[in-house]
Scaffold this active site. Structure first.
Site, PDB file in Angstrom:
ATOM      1  N   TRP A 191       0.873  -1.180   0.000  1.00  0.00           N
ATOM      2  CA  TRP A 191       0.000   0.000   0.000  1.00  0.00           C
ATOM      3  C   TRP A 191       0.913   1.233   0.000  1.00  0.00           C
ATOM      4  O   TRP A 191       1.838   1.312   0.825  1.00  0.00           O
ATOM      5  CB  TRP A 191      -0.856  -0.064   1.266  1.00  0.00           C
ATOM      6  N   ASP A 203      -0.862  -4.718   9.592  1.00  0.00           N
ATOM      7  CA  ASP A 203      -1.832  -3.740   9.114  1.00  0.00           C
ATOM      8  C   ASP A 203      -3.130  -4.507   8.854  1.00  0.00           C
ATOM      9  O   ASP A 203      -3.197  -5.363   7.971  1.00  0.00           O
ATOM     10  CB  ASP A 203      -1.301  -3.087   7.828  1.00  0.00           C
ATOM     11  N   LYS A 227     -13.318  -0.205   5.859  1.00  0.00           N
ATOM     12  CA  LYS A 227     -13.874  -1.083   4.819  1.00  0.00           C
ATOM     13  C   LYS A 227     -14.929  -2.011   5.401  1.00  0.00           C
ATOM     14  O   LYS A 227     -15.992  -2.181   4.819  1.00  0.00           O
ATOM     15  CB  LYS A 227     -12.780  -1.934   4.170  1.00  0.00           C
TER      16      LYS A 227
HETATM   17  C1  LIG Z   1      -3.381  -1.892   3.414  1.00  0.00           C
HETATM   18  C2  LIG Z   1      -4.154  -0.740   3.951  1.00  0.00           C
HETATM   19  N1  LIG Z   1      -3.868  -0.283   5.161  1.00  0.00           N
HETATM   20  C3  LIG Z   1      -4.526   0.730   5.714  1.00  0.00           C
HETATM   21  C4  LIG Z   1      -5.543   1.361   5.035  1.00  0.00           C
HETATM   22  C5  LIG Z   1      -6.160   2.494   5.772  1.00  0.00           C
HETATM   23  O1  LIG Z   1      -7.396   2.894   5.486  1.00  0.00           O
HETATM   24  P1  LIG Z   1      -8.128   3.948   6.420  1.00  0.00           P
HETATM   25  O2  LIG Z   1      -7.158   4.985   6.813  1.00  0.00           O
HETATM   26  O3  LIG Z   1      -9.218   4.459   5.563  1.00  0.00           O
HETATM   27  O4  LIG Z   1      -8.628   3.174   7.594  1.00  0.00           O
HETATM   28  C6  LIG Z   1      -5.885   0.936   3.741  1.00  0.00           C
HETATM   29  C7  LIG Z   1      -6.913   1.601   2.942  1.00  0.00           C
HETATM   30  O5  LIG Z   1      -6.970   1.591   1.755  1.00  0.00           O
HETATM   31  C8  LIG Z   1      -5.181  -0.154   3.191  1.00  0.00           C
HETATM   32  O6  LIG Z   1      -5.463  -0.647   1.990  1.00  0.00           O
END
Ligand SMILES: Cc1ncc(COP(=O)(O)O)c(C=O)c1O
Length: 420
Positions: free
Chosen positions: A137, A219, A257
């Site tokens: 990511w 994560d 999500k």
């Molecule tokens: C691998 C991963 N980590 C963390 C996140 C963090 O998302 P958020 O900050 O919206 O909770 C995402 C969102 O796309 C992700 O794909």
């Protein structure tokens, strides 16, 4: 008095690259073509291509509105809402380890948890390097760069076989990783590849961390969204938390999500201490250090989303309703993977496409090249990340044939695709 020529401090600022996903979304929104398709953003949509607020969330919101608690806008503590944190912790860890090994703070969703966690480890553990999967990511790199820990990559994806390259990952870490290094692991539904280790592979990664003294940083952005079963999606985290001798580790948790709370920024950061790190004194010190980071950055986490998550997780009936909606989302994603695969096979599209159905979660790493992605956007109004990653959530029964036929056209006539 002579006038001073205005000279802005910002006139010579460098222009760091914008995040591609948000750029792609902007371009998609400006495109008025009736067939446009957005396969960029990782946001769940229903079969009509519309956002899908979960019914369980709507029910909780109505009850919150009815109740009109006069405290509903109050500040929370810097470390967050302890009831929400206990429920969020149980959701991820269940009974995998003693509760006194766990210390948690609330964060600005998963991104905030990744950042607070990275800064906390940079300042306390002082690792010589952090290991990220290649690819990962995009925000992981930015976050660890910001906290000043040198980044190294471990191999993860084999472009030739379109598979997770377990052997290469293990060989690199075995040879190059050193005690105290942080290793960032995607708990499930690896973004961007959609490829996860199997349970035996997770066990081997756990053993390696244990033996070499690496610090795992999970994560956890897709628990329950990947397979539809939150327990199954938490398998790796729970396995690591059960290891003895204990492995110290941490988890960045997001409800973006799985509860569809994207903009409300509900999340948590959990530290799992070794057996001698469970005393109230040590846990207080961990919280105090984390609270100081939070205080200096945004002071207090948002509460609307965490209030919703707390209401859902705190009720058996609402949790059951949520789990059934997780099934709805994950099974729609799985059926869209199958539909895209079937259509490409039916058309006889050059290339092998089984990886589309073998991968899991929101994303598929299609193997489409950058020139192909660019051509698909310019000619067919289909918006895809330059890496060839597509968000399966953007597919539906109305557009999947169009997308497959566009991929087919591109693959069948490579001469038509200009090199980028
Ligand atoms: C691998 C991963 N980590 C963390 C996140 C963090 O998302 P958020 O900050 O919206 O909770 C995402 C969102 O796309 C992700 O794909």
């Amino acid at each position: 008095m002579g006038s001073v020529a205005p000279t802005s401090h910002f006139a010579a600022l460098p222009s760091p690259p914008r995040d591609e996903i948000f750029e792609l979304l902007g371009a998609y929104r400006r495109d008025t073509h009736p067939d446009r398709v957005n396969l960029g953003a990782g946001v769940y949509c229903d079969d009509a291509g519309e956002p899908w607020p979960l019914n369980v969330v709507r029910d909780v919101e109505s009850a919150m509105y009815e109740k009109a608690d006069p405290h509903r806008h109050d500040y929370r503590a810097i470390e967050g809402d302890t009831e929400f944190l206990a429920l969020a912790r149980d959701f991820t860890f269940s009974t995998a380890c003693e509760a006194n090994r766990l210390t948690s703070v609330q964060t600005v969703s998963g991104s905030g948890a990744n950042h607070v966690g990275a800064r906390f480890l940079a300042e306390t553990l002082r690792p010589r390097r952090v290991w990220l999967s290649n690819p990962t990511w995009s925000n992981h790199e930015l976050i660890w760069e910001t906290v000043g820990v040198p980044i190294h990559f471990y191999p993860y994806y084999n472009a030739e076989t379109r598979n997770f390259d377990f052997e290469a990952m293990m060989a690199t870490l075995e040879k190059e990783a050193q005690a105290n290094d942080v290793i960032v692991l995607h708990a499930c539904a690896h973004n961007p590849t959609g490829l996860d280790p199997n349970q035996a592979q997770w066990a081997a990664i756990g053993e390696l961390c244990q033996r070499k003294g690496l610090f795992p940083f999970f994560d956890n952005a897709y628990q329950g969204f990947a397979s539809g079963d939150p327990d199954r999606d938490a398998w790796a985290i729970r396995h690591f938390a059960q290891l003895q001798p204990a492995v110290e580790m941490c988890v960045a948790q997001s409800f973006s999500k799985n509860l569809g709370l994207y903009g409300h920024r509900a999340g948590a950061f959990h530290v799992v201490a070794a057996n001698d790190g469970c005393s109230p004194q040590v846990r207080d010190a961990v919280i105090a250090n984390l609270a100081q980071i939070i205080r200096s950055e945004y002071s207090i986490s948002p509460r609307y989303g965490s209030d919703i998550a707390k209401a859902v997780l705190g009720s058996k009936a609402l949790t059951a309703q949520w789990y059934s909606e997780l099934q709805t989302m994950s099974s729609r994603i799985i059926s869209m993977r199958q539909a895209l695969y079937n259509e490409l096979v039916r058309l006889g599209t050059p290339g092998s496409w089984t990886h589309i159905v073998d991968q899991i979660g929101m994303f598929s790493y299609t193997g489409l090249t950058f020139p192909e992605v660019k051509y698909l956007r310019e000619t067919y109004h289909i918006y895809i990340h330059s890496s060839g990653r597509i968000s399966i959530a953007g597919l539906n029964t109305k557009n999947v044939k169009y997308v497959a036929s566009a991929i087919h056209a591109v693959r069948s006539n490579p001469a038509a695709v200009p090199s980028a």
